[in-house]
Design a protein around this motif. Structure first.
Motif, PDB file in Angstrom:
ATOM      1  N   ALA A 304      56.577  35.359  50.531  1.00 10.65           N
ATOM      2  CA  ALA A 304      56.723  36.426  49.281  1.00 10.65           C
ATOM      3  C   ALA A 304      55.489  37.259  48.879  1.00 10.65           C
ATOM      4  CB  ALA A 304      57.709  35.674  48.092  1.00 10.65           C
ATOM      5  N   GLY A 305      54.438  36.926  49.364  1.00  6.94           N
ATOM      6  CA  GLY A 305      53.351  37.631  49.039  1.00  6.94           C
ATOM      7  C   GLY A 305      52.666  37.415  47.761  1.00  6.94           C
ATOM      8  N   ARG A 306      52.316  38.321  46.962  1.00  9.69           N
ATOM      9  CA  ARG A 306      51.872  38.383  45.520  1.00  9.69           C
ATOM     10  C   ARG A 306      52.623  37.747  44.628  1.00  9.69           C
ATOM     11  NH1 ARG A 306      48.789  43.904  44.074  1.00  9.69           N
ATOM     12  NH2 ARG A 306      47.416  42.384  42.908  1.00  9.69           N
ATOM     13  N   GLY A 307      53.930  38.401  44.444  1.00 10.83           N
ATOM     14  CA  GLY A 307      54.956  37.576  43.638  1.00 10.83           C
ATOM     15  C   GLY A 307      55.228  36.254  43.817  1.00 10.83           C
ATOM     16  N   GLY A 308      55.065  35.833  45.289  1.00 10.13           N
ATOM     17  CA  GLY A 308      55.463  34.238  45.547  1.00 10.13           C
ATOM     18  C   GLY A 308      54.311  33.643  45.163  1.00 10.13           C
ATOM     19  N   LEU A 309      53.198  33.956  45.285  1.00  5.30           N
ATOM     20  CA  LEU A 309      51.990  33.248  44.702  1.00  5.30           C
ATOM     21  C   LEU A 309      52.022  33.065  43.352  1.00  5.30           C
ATOM     22  CD1 LEU A 309      49.257  31.617  45.487  1.00  5.30           C
ATOM     23  CD2 LEU A 309      48.332  33.975  45.267  1.00  5.30           C
ATOM     24  N   ALA A 310      52.188  34.015  42.633  1.00  2.00           N
ATOM     25  CA  ALA A 310      52.207  34.173  41.142  1.00  2.00           C
ATOM     26  C   ALA A 310      53.247  33.053  40.397  1.00  2.00           C
ATOM     27  CB  ALA A 310      52.582  35.662  40.490  1.00  2.00           C
ATOM     28  N   VAL A 311      54.396  33.189  41.011  1.00  2.00           N
ATOM     29  CA  VAL A 311      55.591  32.150  40.400  1.00  2.00           C
ATOM     30  C   VAL A 311      55.123  30.783  40.772  1.00  2.00           C
ATOM     31  CG1 VAL A 311      57.306  34.029  40.539  1.00  2.00           C
ATOM     32  CG2 VAL A 311      57.135  32.450  42.239  1.00  2.00           C
ATOM     33  N   LEU A 312      54.298  30.734  41.971  1.00  2.00           N
ATOM     34  CA  LEU A 312      54.136  29.239  42.277  1.00  2.00           C
ATOM     35  C   LEU A 312      53.105  28.822  41.207  1.00  2.00           C
ATOM     36  CD1 LEU A 312      54.022  26.852  44.438  1.00  2.00           C
ATOM     37  CD2 LEU A 312      52.075  28.221  45.321  1.00  2.00           C
ATOM     38  N   ARG A 313      52.236  29.452  40.854  1.00  2.00           N
ATOM     39  CA  ARG A 313      50.926  29.085  40.090  1.00  2.00           C
ATOM     40  C   ARG A 313      51.120  29.151  38.698  1.00  2.00           C
ATOM     41  NH1 ARG A 313      46.157  32.162  40.671  1.00  2.00           N
ATOM     42  NH2 ARG A 313      44.944  30.153  40.403  1.00  2.00           N
ATOM     43  N   GLU A 314      52.041  30.023  38.118  1.00  2.00           N
ATOM     44  CA  GLU A 314      52.242  30.288  36.751  1.00  2.00           C
ATOM     45  C   GLU A 314      53.242  30.199  36.060  1.00  2.00           C
ATOM     46  OE1 GLU A 314      50.671  33.890  35.550  1.00  2.00           O
ATOM     47  OE2 GLU A 314      52.216  35.038  36.422  1.00  2.00           O
ATOM     48  N   SER A 315      53.627  29.493  34.768  1.00  2.00           N
ATOM     49  CA  SER A 315      54.881  29.627  34.155  1.00  2.00           C
ATOM     50  C   SER A 315      54.805  30.449  32.973  1.00  2.00           C
ATOM     51  CB  SER A 315      55.271  28.282  33.692  1.00  2.00           C
ATOM     52  OG  SER A 315      54.363  27.553  32.666  1.00  2.00           O
ATOM     53  N   TRP A 316      55.667  31.228  32.867  1.00  2.00           N
ATOM     54  CA  TRP A 316      55.441  32.112  31.410  1.00  2.00           C
ATOM     55  C   TRP A 316      57.149  32.124  30.860  1.00  2.00           C
ATOM     56  CZ3 TRP A 316      58.124  37.032  31.414  1.00  2.00           C
ATOM     57  CH2 TRP A 316      58.649  37.549  32.750  1.00  2.00           C
ATOM     58  N   GLN A 317      57.019  32.741  29.680  1.00  2.00           N
ATOM     59  CA  GLN A 317      58.433  32.823  28.764  1.00  2.00           C
ATOM     60  C   GLN A 317      58.756  34.162  28.841  1.00  2.00           C
ATOM     61  OE1 GLN A 317      59.972  29.969  27.043  1.00  2.00           O
ATOM     62  NE2 GLN A 317      61.397  31.521  27.486  1.00  2.00           N
ATOM     63  N   PRO A 318      59.890  34.401  29.613  1.00  2.00           N
ATOM     64  CA  PRO A 318      60.749  35.789  29.720  1.00  2.00           C
ATOM     65  C   PRO A 318      61.522  35.888  28.298  1.00  2.00           C
ATOM     66  CG  PRO A 318      61.528  34.335  31.200  1.00  2.00           C
ATOM     67  CD  PRO A 318      60.564  33.696  30.554  1.00  2.00           C
ATOM     68  N   GLY A 319      62.365  37.098  28.376  1.00  2.00           N
ATOM     69  CA  GLY A 319      63.239  37.083  27.197  1.00  2.00           C
ATOM     70  C   GLY A 319      64.629  36.234  27.668  1.00  2.00           C
ATOM     71  N   PRO A 320      65.593  36.305  26.934  1.00  2.00           N
ATOM     72  CA  PRO A 320      66.710  35.326  27.243  1.00  2.00           C
ATOM     73  C   PRO A 320      67.767  35.938  28.049  1.00  2.00           C
ATOM     74  CG  PRO A 320      66.946  36.566  25.088  1.00  2.00           C
ATOM     75  CD  PRO A 320      65.780  36.806  25.316  1.00  2.00           C
ATOM     76  N   GLY A 321      67.905  37.125  28.445  1.00  2.00           N
ATOM     77  CA  GLY A 321      68.774  37.913  29.169  1.00  2.00           C
ATOM     78  C   GLY A 321      68.811  37.450  30.572  1.00  2.00           C
ATOM     79  N   PRO A 322      67.640  37.553  31.313  1.00  2.00           N
ATOM     80  CA  PRO A 322      67.724  37.139  32.557  1.00  2.00           C
ATOM     81  C   PRO A 322      67.927  35.660  32.711  1.00  2.00           C
ATOM     82  CG  PRO A 322      65.849  38.397  32.445  1.00  2.00           C
ATOM     83  CD  PRO A 322      66.258  38.169  30.968  1.00  2.00           C
TER      84      PRO A 322
END
Length: 386
Positions: A304-322
């Protein structure tokens, strides 16, 4: 982990898939589930005949479902038009005999009103499952598997429009041969072709579409000799740089990120994604990164390219909707247990969905004590939960 199964290895096979997803006006919410079913090997007894496709698809019941798809066949008048298009250039028939479908032929046929690829209303499916959706996921799976048949023989597109290869070729031969008792038409004596004025006055034909970029970059040329020892370079090292440059050039063709836009970790993952295990270890050692980490980064980049590497390496707090939407999808998916939410990650059993900063969802599966990225992302968690 084996790479995710794709459909359409030739441009004409991909054209079939593109027509399904863009021009045939099929339900876009159902097609992703069909892709998943096709990738799982649920389709058997696939048969393509004149204007029809039949198959069996395993579902939730013990007996496979029976799928039948009919495609609108051409009338005699439409066949006359299509064969006239094929016969306009000797290269069209020659390419078909060589197992290739000229891009110019498909464009000319479509402009003449005899599109070989499916359009709105051309496909009429039936499935023995209780799902009333059109298409259901079993029918959608068969749609994608037809791309394999089109890859193997482009005459499959002619067959789906009503005539097999032998009939098409016989008609083309008959059109080239003079009728019995008729003398072949010879050019007039003194006919030397078009004058420059007439040539410039002709209306130009359509420019054929450029072929799609290659799926992978080609190998670099082999160097016969190593560079002088004083340079500190070897032929193998230069070949590696040349291969990386070719990969970047391909990324530019498809609109991907260039090396100048990547962080150190992203560029390292990109380079490792095209290398073998020993090469990844050597690259990790040179970069000062644990080889195990770089191997996981490379795998995520391939999927998944850059996006795949990003979600593999980091966690973050999105809003409740998604997260709420994905939690509902997982709860309805039939997987055991209840979904657990932590920051941008939802876990249920052996499946985990991660929400990226790019507003896309990424599917992970458990592998021992680790989570491994499983395929490309999607804007909707529904596409990944099943």
């Amino acid at each position: 982990m084996a790479p995710r199964r794709n459909f359409g290895t030739t441009w004409w096979g991909r054209a079939w898939v593109d027509a399904l997803e863009q021009r045939a006006k099929l339900d876009p919410n159902r097609l992703p589930r069909g892709r998943t079913y096709a990738r799982k090997g649920t389709v058997s007894e696939l048969h393509v005949g004149a204007g029809a496709v039949g198959a069996r698809v395993r579902g939730s019941r013990p007996q496979p479902y029976k799928v039948t798809i009919t495609m609108r066949t051409f009338t005699d008048g439409e066949w006359d038009t299509l064969l006239g298009v094929v016969g306009t250039q000797l290269g069209h028939a020659a390419a078909l005999l060589d197992g290739e479908l000229p891009g110019a032929l498909t464009e000319q046929a479509r402009e003449a009103g005899v599109d070989l690829l499916p359009g709105p209303g051309d496909l009429r499916p039936r499935c023995s499952c209780p799902d009333s959706a059109n298409p259901c996921k079993h029918v959608a799976a068969v749609y994608y598997l037809v791309a394999d048949e089109v890859d193997r023989d482009p005459f499959t597109l002619f067959l789906l429009r009503g005539r097999p290869r032998a009939d098409v070729l016989a008609e083309l031969r008959a059109r080239r041969s003079p009728a019995r008792g008729e003398k072949p038409k010879l050019p007039k004596r003194g006919d030397e072709g078009l004058t420059p004025q007439a040539a410039y006055a002709r209306r130009p034909g359509a420019i054929p579409a450029l072929p799609p970029p290659p799926r992978v970059a080609g190998p670099p040329a082999v160097l016969d000799l190593d560079p002088p020892p004083s340079t500190g370079w070897t032929a193998a090292a230069l070949s590696g740089l040349a291969a990386d440059a070719a990969s970047l050039a391909r990324d530019l063709l498809v609109g991907g990120a260039t090396a100048a836009e990547l962080t150190f970790e992203e560029d390292l993952a990109r380079r490792a994604a095209g290398r073998s295990g020993a090469e990844v270890t050597a690259l990790a050692t040179a970069a000062g990164v644990p080889p195990r980490d770089l191997a996981r980064w490379a795998e995520a980049w391939r999927e998944a390219g850059r996006g795949g590497l990003a979600v593999l390496r980091e966690s973050w707090q999105p809003g409740p909707g998604p997260l709420s939407e994905a939690q509902t999808v997982l709860a309805d998916s039939g997987l055991p247990g209840a979904p657990r939410v932590w920051r941008n990650r939802l876990t249920q059993g052996e499946l985990q969905l991660r929400y990226g900063r790019d507003a896309r969802w990424y599917r992970f599966i458990r592998s021992g004590t680790e989570w491994r990225l499983d395929g490309p992302p999607s804007a909707s968690p529904v596409d990944l939960a099943y």
